[in-house]
Scaffold this motif. Structure first.
Motif, PDB file in Angstrom:
ATOM      1  N   TYR A  71       0.819  -1.209   0.000  1.00 33.33           N
ATOM      2  CA  TYR A  71       0.000   0.000   0.000  1.00 33.33           C
ATOM      3  C   TYR A  71       0.859   1.267   0.000  1.00 33.33           C
ATOM      4  CZ  TYR A  71      -3.563   3.409   0.942  1.00 33.33           C
ATOM      5  OH  TYR A  71      -4.388   4.494   0.833  1.00 33.33           O
ATOM      6  N   ASN A  72       1.925   1.266   0.768  1.00 34.67           N
ATOM      7  CA  ASN A  72       2.687   2.493   1.010  1.00 34.67           C
ATOM      8  C   ASN A  72       3.870   2.723   0.074  1.00 34.67           C
ATOM      9  OD1 ASN A  72       1.427   3.729   3.502  1.00 34.67           O
ATOM     10  ND2 ASN A  72       1.778   1.635   4.189  1.00 34.67           N
ATOM     11  N   LEU A  73       4.341   1.709  -0.592  1.00 29.88           N
ATOM     12  CA  LEU A  73       5.515   1.870  -1.451  1.00 29.88           C
ATOM     13  C   LEU A  73       5.145   1.713  -2.916  1.00 29.88           C
ATOM     14  CD1 LEU A  73       8.170  -0.206   0.544  1.00 29.88           C
ATOM     15  CD2 LEU A  73       7.685   2.240   0.673  1.00 29.88           C
ATOM     16  N   PRO A  74       5.895   2.375  -3.792  1.00 30.60           N
ATOM     17  CA  PRO A  74       5.654   2.181  -5.224  1.00 30.60           C
ATOM     18  C   PRO A  74       5.979   0.734  -5.618  1.00 30.60           C
ATOM     19  CG  PRO A  74       7.402   3.814  -4.835  1.00 30.60           C
ATOM     20  CD  PRO A  74       6.963   3.322  -3.511  1.00 30.60           C
ATOM     21  N   ILE A  75       5.332   0.246  -6.636  1.00 29.75           N
ATOM     22  CA  ILE A  75       5.506  -1.132  -7.078  1.00 29.75           C
ATOM     23  C   ILE A  75       6.981  -1.473  -7.298  1.00 29.75           C
ATOM     24  CG2 ILE A  75       5.032  -2.752  -8.965  1.00 29.75           C
ATOM     25  CD1 ILE A  75       2.316  -1.377  -9.295  1.00 29.75           C
ATOM     26  N   ARG A  76       7.737  -0.574  -7.835  1.00 29.26           N
ATOM     27  CA  ARG A  76       9.149  -0.851  -8.142  1.00 29.26           C
ATOM     28  C   ARG A  76       9.980  -1.114  -6.885  1.00 29.26           C
ATOM     29  NH1 ARG A  76       8.353   4.514  -8.935  1.00 29.26           N
ATOM     30  NH2 ARG A  76       9.656   5.933  -7.724  1.00 29.26           N
ATOM     31  N   GLN A  77       9.457  -0.806  -5.696  1.00 25.84           N
ATOM     32  CA  GLN A  77      10.195  -1.037  -4.450  1.00 25.84           C
ATOM     33  C   GLN A  77       9.705  -2.265  -3.667  1.00 25.84           C
ATOM     34  OE1 GLN A  77      10.387   2.423  -1.928  1.00 25.84           O
ATOM     35  NE2 GLN A  77      11.086   3.747  -3.585  1.00 25.84           N
ATOM     36  N   TRP A  78       8.679  -2.931  -4.133  1.00 27.12           N
ATOM     37  CA  TRP A  78       8.094  -4.042  -3.380  1.00 27.12           C
ATOM     38  C   TRP A  78       9.082  -5.177  -3.124  1.00 27.12           C
ATOM     39  CZ3 TRP A  78       2.641  -5.002  -5.891  1.00 27.12           C
ATOM     40  CH2 TRP A  78       1.800  -3.924  -5.587  1.00 27.12           C
ATOM     41  N   PRO A  95       5.013 -14.368  -5.635  1.00 25.77           N
ATOM     42  CA  PRO A  95       4.896 -13.762  -6.969  1.00 25.77           C
ATOM     43  C   PRO A  95       4.013 -12.509  -6.960  1.00 25.77           C
ATOM     44  CG  PRO A  95       4.444 -16.123  -7.045  1.00 25.77           C
ATOM     45  CD  PRO A  95       4.531 -15.746  -5.602  1.00 25.77           C
ATOM     46  N   PRO A  96       4.126 -11.707  -8.002  1.00 25.57           N
ATOM     47  CA  PRO A  96       3.377 -10.441  -8.064  1.00 25.57           C
ATOM     48  C   PRO A  96       1.866 -10.575  -7.894  1.00 25.57           C
ATOM     49  CG  PRO A  96       5.065 -10.461  -9.737  1.00 25.57           C
ATOM     50  CD  PRO A  96       5.061 -11.836  -9.120  1.00 25.57           C
ATOM     51  N   LEU A  97       1.250 -11.662  -8.352  1.00 27.98           N
ATOM     52  CA  LEU A  97      -0.187 -11.801  -8.183  1.00 27.98           C
ATOM     53  C   LEU A  97      -0.553 -11.754  -6.698  1.00 27.98           C
ATOM     54  CD1 LEU A  97      -2.922 -12.167  -9.503  1.00 27.98           C
ATOM     55  CD2 LEU A  97      -2.557 -14.634  -9.455  1.00 27.98           C
ATOM     56  N   THR A  98       0.252 -12.388  -5.866  1.00 32.72           N
ATOM     57  CA  THR A  98       0.031 -12.350  -4.424  1.00 32.72           C
ATOM     58  C   THR A  98       0.219 -10.932  -3.894  1.00 32.72           C
ATOM     59  OG1 THR A  98       0.796 -14.625  -4.229  1.00 32.72           O
ATOM     60  CG2 THR A  98       0.756 -13.328  -2.217  1.00 32.72           C
ATOM     61  N   ALA A  99       1.208 -10.228  -4.423  1.00 32.01           N
ATOM     62  CA  ALA A  99       1.447  -8.846  -3.999  1.00 32.01           C
ATOM     63  C   ALA A  99       0.248  -7.960  -4.360  1.00 32.01           C
ATOM     64  CB  ALA A  99       2.716  -8.301  -4.651  1.00 32.01           C
ATOM     65  N   TYR A 100      -0.326  -8.172  -5.520  1.00 29.76           N
ATOM     66  CA  TYR A 100      -1.500  -7.384  -5.908  1.00 29.76           C
ATOM     67  C   TYR A 100      -2.693  -7.713  -5.012  1.00 29.76           C
ATOM     68  CZ  TYR A 100       1.075  -5.842  -9.995  1.00 29.76           C
ATOM     69  OH  TYR A 100       2.008  -5.280 -10.817  1.00 29.76           O
ATOM     70  N   HIS A 101      -2.818  -8.981  -4.624  1.00 32.44           N
ATOM     71  CA  HIS A 101      -3.873  -9.356  -3.680  1.00 32.44           C
ATOM     72  C   HIS A 101      -3.659  -8.616  -2.357  1.00 32.44           C
ATOM     73  CE1 HIS A 101      -5.646 -11.938  -0.500  1.00 32.44           C
ATOM     74  NE2 HIS A 101      -6.665 -11.888  -1.318  1.00 32.44           N
ATOM     75  N   SER A 102      -2.407  -8.566  -1.884  1.00 29.48           N
ATOM     76  CA  SER A 102      -2.094  -7.832  -0.646  1.00 29.48           C
ATOM     77  C   SER A 102      -2.428  -6.352  -0.802  1.00 29.48           C
ATOM     78  CB  SER A 102      -0.614  -7.993  -0.284  1.00 29.48           C
ATOM     79  OG  SER A 102      -0.335  -9.309   0.095  1.00 29.48           O
ATOM     80  N   HIS A 146      -2.503 -20.602   9.183  1.00 32.63           N
ATOM     81  CA  HIS A 146      -1.132 -20.087   9.160  1.00 32.63           C
ATOM     82  C   HIS A 146      -1.000 -18.726   8.502  1.00 32.63           C
ATOM     83  CE1 HIS A 146      -0.735 -24.497   9.384  1.00 32.63           C
ATOM     84  NE2 HIS A 146       0.205 -24.190  10.238  1.00 32.63           N
ATOM     85  N   PHE A 147      -2.068 -18.147   8.031  1.00 32.29           N
ATOM     86  CA  PHE A 147      -2.013 -16.882   7.295  1.00 32.29           C
ATOM     87  C   PHE A 147      -1.053 -16.983   6.116  1.00 32.29           C
ATOM     88  CE2 PHE A 147      -3.766 -15.189  11.242  1.00 32.29           C
ATOM     89  CZ  PHE A 147      -4.792 -14.439  10.728  1.00 32.29           C
ATOM     90  N   GLN A 148      -1.246 -18.002   5.289  1.00 33.11           N
ATOM     91  CA  GLN A 148      -0.453 -18.173   4.087  1.00 33.11           C
ATOM     92  C   GLN A 148      -1.383 -18.487   2.922  1.00 33.11           C
ATOM     93  OE1 GLN A 148       2.438 -21.178   4.966  1.00 33.11           O
ATOM     94  NE2 GLN A 148       3.605 -19.845   6.311  1.00 33.11           N
ATOM     95  N   TYR A 149      -0.825 -18.504   1.719  1.00 37.49           N
ATOM     96  CA  TYR A 149      -1.626 -18.694   0.519  1.00 37.49           C
ATOM     97  C   TYR A 149      -1.329 -19.990  -0.230  1.00 37.49           C
ATOM     98  CZ  TYR A 149      -2.652 -13.751   1.035  1.00 37.49           C
ATOM     99  OH  TYR A 149      -3.052 -12.548   1.502  1.00 37.49           O
ATOM    100  N   PRO A 150      -1.011 -21.104   0.425  1.00 41.55           N
ATOM    101  CA  PRO A 150      -0.620 -22.292  -0.326  1.00 41.55           C
ATOM    102  C   PRO A 150      -1.761 -23.005  -1.029  1.00 41.55           C
ATOM    103  CG  PRO A 150      -0.731 -22.820   1.979  1.00 41.55           C
ATOM    104  CD  PRO A 150      -0.961 -21.332   1.849  1.00 41.55           C
ATOM    105  N   CYS A 151      -2.984 -22.749  -0.652  1.00 35.80           N
ATOM    106  CA  CYS A 151      -4.079 -23.517  -1.246  1.00 35.80           C
ATOM    107  C   CYS A 151      -4.689 -22.813  -2.450  1.00 35.80           C
ATOM    108  CB  CYS A 151      -5.143 -23.826  -0.193  1.00 35.80           C
ATOM    109  SG  CYS A 151      -5.827 -22.370   0.588  1.00 35.80           S
TER     110      CYS A 151
END
Length: 161
Positions: A71-78, A95-102, A146-151
């Motif tokens: 939310y707070n940083l530009p994409i190029r800094q993720w 991967p980026p898809l997870t970052a976009y979900h976040s 576990h607050f993870q996205y493996p499924c």
């Protein structure tokens, strides 16, 4: 003869299934999805690794921190180490898809309570409201224990069928 054929065509739904078979298939799918969601919700009532244990706080903090970063940083800094993004502290490593979900979750979180994703000051933030928010926004994608996205790959496979 023509009326019988018309009646037969009306009794068909896409893919040549009868209405009854189609309803049974959808009913079974609905029950399965509701059961899966109930099990996941029940698991979410338990604790998670690192709960209340500084300095890393566990999986919940990793997901919360990713919301903060996206939310707070530009994409190029993720994905790069900067003064605002210490990769040793739950660096974004999915991967980026997870970052976009976040990012989407963070946008909603900021609207509800800006403290949840405040840059730097939200580190280690834990609240029942935010845990409920995270578990609800990721109902399909997240492993609630576990607050993870493996499924997510499994879910995509199931919904493709």
């Amino acid at each position: 003869m023509r009326q019988a054929r018309l009646r037969e065509e009306l009794d068909q739904v896409p893919f040549g299934l009868s209405q009854r078979a189609a309803m049974e298939k959808w009913s079974l799918m609905t029950v399965t999805v509701l059961l899966a969601l109930t099990v996941r919700w029940a698991v979410s009532l338990g604790s998670y690794s690192g709960a209340g244990k500084p300095p890393m706080y566990g999986d919940y903090e990793a997901q919360r921190h990713w919301q903060e970063i996206t939310y707070n940083l530009p994409i190029r800094q993720w994905y790069f180490n900067t003064s605002d993004n210490n990769l040793l502290y739950w660096g974004l490593d999915y991967p980026p898809l997870t970052a976009y979900h976040s990012f989407i979750c963070a946008y909603i979180a900021k609207f509800i309570n800006p403290d949840w994703v405040a840059l730097h000051s939200s580190r280690g933030y834990e609240s029942q409201a935010h845990k409920l928010f995270m578990r609800t926004t990721g109902l399909i994608l997240i492993d609630h224990g576990h607050f993870q996205y493996p499924c997510s790959a499994l879910d995509e496979f199931v919904f493709m069928e």
